[in-house]
Design a protein around this motif. Sequence first.
Motif, PDB file in Angstrom:
ATOM      1  N   LYS A 311      44.404  22.106  41.228  1.00 18.53           N
ATOM      2  CA  LYS A 311      45.308  20.981  40.954  1.00 18.53           C
ATOM      3  C   LYS A 311      46.668  21.449  40.463  1.00 18.53           C
ATOM      4  CE  LYS A 311      45.566  16.581  38.483  1.00 18.53           C
ATOM      5  NZ  LYS A 311      44.868  15.643  37.562  1.00 18.53           N
ATOM      6  N   ASP A 312      46.680  22.509  39.655  1.00 21.25           N
ATOM      7  CA  ASP A 312      47.964  23.011  39.144  1.00 21.25           C
ATOM      8  C   ASP A 312      48.639  23.973  40.126  1.00 21.25           C
ATOM      9  OD1 ASP A 312      46.515  25.365  38.939  1.00 21.25           O
ATOM     10  OD2 ASP A 312      46.467  25.367  36.744  1.00 21.25           O
ATOM     11  N   GLU A 313      48.009  24.219  41.258  1.00 15.52           N
ATOM     12  CA  GLU A 313      48.528  25.053  42.341  1.00 15.52           C
ATOM     13  C   GLU A 313      48.726  26.513  41.932  1.00 15.52           C
ATOM     14  OE1 GLU A 313      51.900  23.298  44.276  1.00 15.52           O
ATOM     15  OE2 GLU A 313      50.804  21.490  44.837  1.00 15.52           O
ATOM     16  N   ARG A 314      48.103  26.924  40.859  1.00 16.74           N
ATOM     17  CA  ARG A 314      48.235  28.309  40.417  1.00 16.74           C
ATOM     18  C   ARG A 314      47.143  29.201  40.991  1.00 16.74           C
ATOM     19  NH1 ARG A 314      48.848  28.060  33.996  1.00 16.74           N
ATOM     20  NH2 ARG A 314      48.984  30.313  34.337  1.00 16.74           N
ATOM     21  N   THR A 315      46.067  28.569  41.511  1.00 15.29           N
ATOM     22  CA  THR A 315      44.916  29.329  42.010  1.00 15.29           C
ATOM     23  C   THR A 315      44.568  28.873  43.425  1.00 15.29           C
ATOM     24  OG1 THR A 315      44.030  29.540  39.772  1.00 15.29           O
ATOM     25  CG2 THR A 315      42.504  29.946  41.597  1.00 15.29           C
ATOM     26  N   ILE A 316      44.307  29.836  44.279  1.00 16.13           N
ATOM     27  CA  ILE A 316      43.831  29.565  45.633  1.00 16.13           C
ATOM     28  C   ILE A 316      42.390  30.057  45.712  1.00 16.13           C
ATOM     29  CG2 ILE A 316      44.257  29.848  48.092  1.00 16.13           C
ATOM     30  CD1 ILE A 316      46.566  28.585  46.394  1.00 16.13           C
ATOM     31  N   TYR A 317      41.467  29.156  46.041  1.00 18.33           N
ATOM     32  CA  TYR A 317      40.063  29.526  46.195  1.00 18.33           C
ATOM     33  C   TYR A 317      39.782  29.842  47.661  1.00 18.33           C
ATOM     34  CZ  TYR A 317      39.556  27.513  41.537  1.00 18.33           C
ATOM     35  OH  TYR A 317      39.695  27.233  40.201  1.00 18.33           O
ATOM     36  N   ALA A 318      39.044  30.913  47.883  1.00 19.97           N
ATOM     37  CA  ALA A 318      38.677  31.317  49.237  1.00 19.97           C
ATOM     38  C   ALA A 318      37.177  31.549  49.301  1.00 19.97           C
ATOM     39  CB  ALA A 318      39.422  32.588  49.639  1.00 19.97           C
ATOM     40  N   GLY A 319      36.558  31.069  50.379  1.00 20.57           N
ATOM     41  CA  GLY A 319      35.132  31.304  50.592  1.00 20.57           C
ATOM     42  C   GLY A 319      34.882  31.691  52.032  1.00 20.57           C
ATOM     43  N   GLY A 320      33.887  32.515  52.271  1.00 17.50           N
ATOM     44  CA  GLY A 320      33.609  32.932  53.645  1.00 17.50           C
ATOM     45  C   GLY A 320      32.642  34.076  53.717  1.00 17.50           C
ATOM     46  N   TRP A 321      32.955  35.015  54.620  1.00 19.59           N
ATOM     47  CA  TRP A 321      32.040  36.128  54.888  1.00 19.59           C
ATOM     48  C   TRP A 321      32.483  37.433  54.221  1.00 19.59           C
ATOM     49  CZ3 TRP A 321      33.417  32.776  59.019  1.00 19.59           C
ATOM     50  CH2 TRP A 321      32.361  32.035  59.580  1.00 19.59           C
ATOM     51  N   GLY A 332      31.937  36.735  49.139  1.00 19.65           N
ATOM     52  CA  GLY A 332      32.070  35.453  49.815  1.00 19.65           C
ATOM     53  C   GLY A 332      32.778  34.365  49.046  1.00 19.65           C
ATOM     54  N   LEU A 333      33.228  34.618  47.821  1.00 18.77           N
ATOM     55  CA  LEU A 333      33.887  33.593  47.016  1.00 18.77           C
ATOM     56  C   LEU A 333      34.838  34.259  46.028  1.00 18.77           C
ATOM     57  CD1 LEU A 333      34.095  30.573  46.211  1.00 18.77           C
ATOM     58  CD2 LEU A 333      32.201  30.986  44.619  1.00 18.77           C
ATOM     59  N   ALA A 334      36.075  33.745  45.984  1.00 16.99           N
ATOM     60  CA  ALA A 334      37.055  34.351  45.085  1.00 16.99           C
ATOM     61  C   ALA A 334      38.098  33.331  44.676  1.00 16.99           C
ATOM     62  CB  ALA A 334      37.734  35.540  45.756  1.00 16.99           C
ATOM     63  N   ALA A 335      38.712  33.591  43.523  1.00 13.55           N
ATOM     64  CA  ALA A 335      39.883  32.853  43.064  1.00 13.55           C
ATOM     65  C   ALA A 335      41.061  33.813  43.088  1.00 13.55           C
ATOM     66  CB  ALA A 335      39.660  32.312  41.657  1.00 13.55           C
ATOM     67  N   LEU A 336      42.140  33.421  43.785  1.00 11.17           N
ATOM     68  CA  LEU A 336      43.285  34.292  43.988  1.00 11.17           C
ATOM     69  C   LEU A 336      44.508  33.731  43.290  1.00 11.17           C
ATOM     70  CD1 LEU A 336      42.749  34.746  47.826  1.00 11.17           C
ATOM     71  CD2 LEU A 336      41.974  36.302  46.018  1.00 11.17           C
ATOM     72  N   ASP A 337      45.259  34.597  42.674  1.00 15.39           N
ATOM     73  CA  ASP A 337      46.510  34.186  42.046  1.00 15.39           C
ATOM     74  C   ASP A 337      47.480  33.723  43.131  1.00 15.39           C
ATOM     75  OD1 ASP A 337      49.382  34.764  41.026  1.00 15.39           O
ATOM     76  OD2 ASP A 337      48.148  34.789  39.203  1.00 15.39           O
ATOM     77  N   ALA A 338      48.036  32.518  42.962  1.00 21.94           N
ATOM     78  CA  ALA A 338      48.900  31.941  43.990  1.00 21.94           C
ATOM     79  C   ALA A 338      50.221  32.684  44.130  1.00 21.94           C
ATOM     80  CB  ALA A 338      49.159  30.473  43.681  1.00 21.94           C
ATOM     81  N   VAL A 339      50.580  33.510  43.151  1.00 20.91           N
ATOM     82  CA  VAL A 339      51.834  34.267  43.215  1.00 20.91           C
ATOM     83  C   VAL A 339      51.583  35.668  43.752  1.00 20.91           C
ATOM     84  CG1 VAL A 339      53.755  35.211  41.896  1.00 20.91           C
ATOM     85  CG2 VAL A 339      52.864  32.929  41.349  1.00 20.91           C
ATOM     86  N   THR A 340      50.620  36.371  43.157  1.00 20.94           N
ATOM     87  CA  THR A 340      50.417  37.784  43.499  1.00 20.94           C
ATOM     88  C   THR A 340      49.411  37.999  44.621  1.00 20.94           C
ATOM     89  OG1 THR A 340      48.612  38.079  41.907  1.00 20.94           O
ATOM     90  CG2 THR A 340      50.881  38.371  41.097  1.00 20.94           C
ATOM     91  N   GLY A 341      48.495  37.057  44.819  1.00 21.55           N
ATOM     92  CA  GLY A 341      47.429  37.235  45.801  1.00 21.55           C
ATOM     93  C   GLY A 341      46.271  38.067  45.296  1.00 21.55           C
ATOM     94  N   LEU A 342      46.353  38.513  44.042  1.00 16.23           N
ATOM     95  CA  LEU A 342      45.277  39.318  43.470  1.00 16.23           C
ATOM     96  C   LEU A 342      44.111  38.429  43.045  1.00 16.23           C
ATOM     97  CD1 LEU A 342      47.337  41.797  41.269  1.00 16.23           C
ATOM     98  CD2 LEU A 342      46.375  42.192  43.564  1.00 16.23           C
ATOM     99  N   ALA A 343      42.901  38.969  43.148  1.00 11.95           N
ATOM    100  CA  ALA A 343      41.714  38.242  42.701  1.00 11.95           C
ATOM    101  C   ALA A 343      41.696  38.168  41.185  1.00 11.95           C
ATOM    102  CB  ALA A 343      40.454  38.918  43.205  1.00 11.95           C
ATOM    103  N   THR A 344      41.380  36.999  40.652  1.00 15.02           N
ATOM    104  CA  THR A 344      41.257  36.833  39.207  1.00 15.02           C
ATOM    105  C   THR A 344      39.872  37.303  38.764  1.00 15.02           C
ATOM    106  OG1 THR A 344      40.311  34.600  39.239  1.00 15.02           O
ATOM    107  CG2 THR A 344      42.710  34.790  39.445  1.00 15.02           C
ATOM    108  N   ASP A 345      39.614  37.212  37.460  1.00 14.65           N
ATOM    109  CA  ASP A 345      38.305  37.617  36.939  1.00 14.65           C
ATOM    110  C   ASP A 345      37.195  36.631  37.306  1.00 14.65           C
ATOM    111  OD1 ASP A 345      39.444  39.849  35.796  1.00 14.65           O
ATOM    112  OD2 ASP A 345      39.760  38.886  33.847  1.00 14.65           O
ATOM    113  N   TRP A 346      37.547  35.452  37.743  1.00 16.49           N
ATOM    114  CA  TRP A 346      36.573  34.407  38.119  1.00 16.49           C
ATOM    115  C   TRP A 346      35.702  34.922  39.262  1.00 16.49           C
ATOM    116  CZ3 TRP A 346      35.657  31.136  42.379  1.00 16.49           C
ATOM    117  CH2 TRP A 346      35.041  29.915  42.111  1.00 16.49           C
ATOM    118  N   ASN A 347      34.377  34.975  39.059  1.00 13.92           N
ATOM    119  CA  ASN A 347      33.518  35.630  40.052  1.00 13.92           C
ATOM    120  C   ASN A 347      32.077  35.103  39.995  1.00 13.92           C
ATOM    121  OD1 ASN A 347      32.540  37.387  41.990  1.00 13.92           O
ATOM    122  ND2 ASN A 347      32.371  39.121  40.595  1.00 13.92           N
ATOM    123  N   PRO A 348      31.817  33.899  40.531  1.00 16.30           N
ATOM    124  CA  PRO A 348      30.451  33.359  40.518  1.00 16.30           C
ATOM    125  C   PRO A 348      29.478  34.120  41.412  1.00 16.30           C
ATOM    126  CG  PRO A 348      32.073  31.619  40.807  1.00 16.30           C
ATOM    127  CD  PRO A 348      32.798  32.904  40.994  1.00 16.30           C
TER     128      PRO A 348
END
Length: 678
Positions: A311-321, A332-348
């Motif tokens: 909602k705050d557009e700061r995180t891009i969630y990606a899911g797949g293979w 298969g699941l990650a949260a990416l920083d919308a500025v840097t493209g780096l994966a955050t610590d969020w990791n279910p």
Amino acid sequence: MATPALSVWAARAAKAFKPWAGGAMKVSSIVRPTAFLLFLIMSSRASQGQVLASRLWGVTGPVYATALSGDTLYVGGNFRYVGPNTGAAARVDSASGSLLPGPAVDVGVVDCTAPDGNGGYYLGGNFTSIGGAARNRLAHVRGDGTLDDWNPGADSGVSALAFGGSTVYVGGVFSTCGGAPRSRIAALDAVSGAATSWNPGADGEVSALALSRDGNRIFAGGNFGTIGGQYCGPVASLDVATGVPTNSFPLAFGNVFGLAVSSSTVYVSGGFTEIGGTYRQHLAAIDAVTGYVTSWNPTPNDVPKSLAVSKDERTIYAGGWFTQIGGQNRNGLAALDAVTGLATDWNPAPTGGDYTVVDVIVPYADLVYIGGYFHSLGGQARNYVGAVDAVGGLTTRWRPEANNEVLALTLSGSAVCLGGIFSSVGAEARGYGAAFDARTGEPLAWDARANGTVYALVASHGTIYAGGTFTACAGQSRNNLAAIDAVSGAVLGWNPGADSLVRAFAVDHGMLYAGGWFTQIGGQARSRIAAIDEASGLVTSWNPGANDHVRALVSREGLVYTGGDFTECAGQPRSRLAAIDVSGNPEALWHPDADGAVRALALAGGTLFVGGGYGAIGGATRSGIAAMGDGPGRGVEVESGPIRSRCALRFRDCPARNIGFRWWILRRDRWSVPGQCR
């Protein structure tokens, strides 16, 4: 709800097929036998006997054995859950995960859903009826869970939906939609379902749609080259008024699967490695105004199928293979920083065993709802759908439990609307054996709690005997054979044990006859057939023996009818079928040899029904099923169609009651009703 048709598995295979990887397919994950057992409870009138009651529950796997005791139906097989028959779409409460009222998709797959803004939702896919009403690949469910009259129809699969204002945008592989010619993309009136004049047309599948935040453009992705009369590659920005593509949007080389939109950026995922002349491996960000590819570049090692923006557009969630993305290992699941493209610590970290994919991600408030093919999420058991905390990635208690892949997920009002390949949502765990109220179809608490497949069941004097390929029940050591209290489900002390599969039972005057693959049972050498005292659990001296598998048993008046793969029984030549007396000797005059395996036996009146894989029996041509007298000298009398492997015949006298029960042949892939008692 019938067992999912072949088209369902074809659709599943198609979704796993990845043309950008040379057509490699994860075959081990595609073919998953998930036959769904339905219990038929009929009125006593034959005219009503073919109507399925959709409220009745089933099991998530093949069933190999049934036993009826009073008004309780016990089933055993290779399943771990029981659940209501929802079909491929379901509504669940967004807070509790409990199942909400909604129409069942009778047969087919739901690939996509979209909220209607009033608590209801639209759904699309490959189906032709919902709740018994004809709906060709498109439908609308109101906020109260009832099916709307909205019925535009499409002549082939629908892969993507987007809703805006008074219009439903549709993508797929169809050539007509909403009553008008529309090539793979259409706009439908949200009230009438009629196609609007908006008609860009595409020359290949449109598999992803997303509206811009201002509602003036719709972004389309898929496997097309031309859309709106212009060559755009597999991603395009279309004017919502005219359908004309924006010329500045970049070309991509490879299929597009996922789209997500922020106020300034369009995120695109797929099988491409280049977009707009810039190297981007499977994932890119495009300026929504200029069409330029931005510097954002997470570089996943495989395709993200689904994308979402917080909602705050700061995180891009990606899911797949993928297993790596944004510089980190992510399964298969990650949260990416919308500025840097780096994966955050969020990791279910969802895991699905031999195959894992996240098909859909929906952020909402402080949660992220996830659907796909997985069995655990954040280290917690979650089958195909779950929710995690948006900050820490911890799995919440929300647990609807589906029995197969969730492809679509939409929040609408207080409901989460699910679509996919599944046939049940709201499942309850059971250990290879379960019990149902035979009058209502509702599950009972009884649970075999075995750790392996149950192939045989029989009820006797308040006890359910279970046979199969397990080594424990309820944590107690039981080798392939157990006695379970019919009411409480407690494992009884009776424990003879067998050294291999127990496949068949018969009970008679305090004696339990067992057949199977074993050569030792109750500490005694017994070649595939034995008699066990029900009271003590001791193996008796009865010892006819068979030289190959015993698959079926039935007993009456001192005779045990035995079927299987053997050619010798009780020391005498007997081809797959024999009658053995209380002394363990074969009936000399009863010798109806079969030329193929006998897999099922049932007695009704003075007739023995024999099912299996033979073409001749008792000297007569009979294809798979025959009936014969149950005494010496009686020959083959009638026949019917073939009975395949893993089947069981059940005939039983029914006490007088208000409802009748149909008795059936249970097969792994479909139902067949051979007879009726009342």
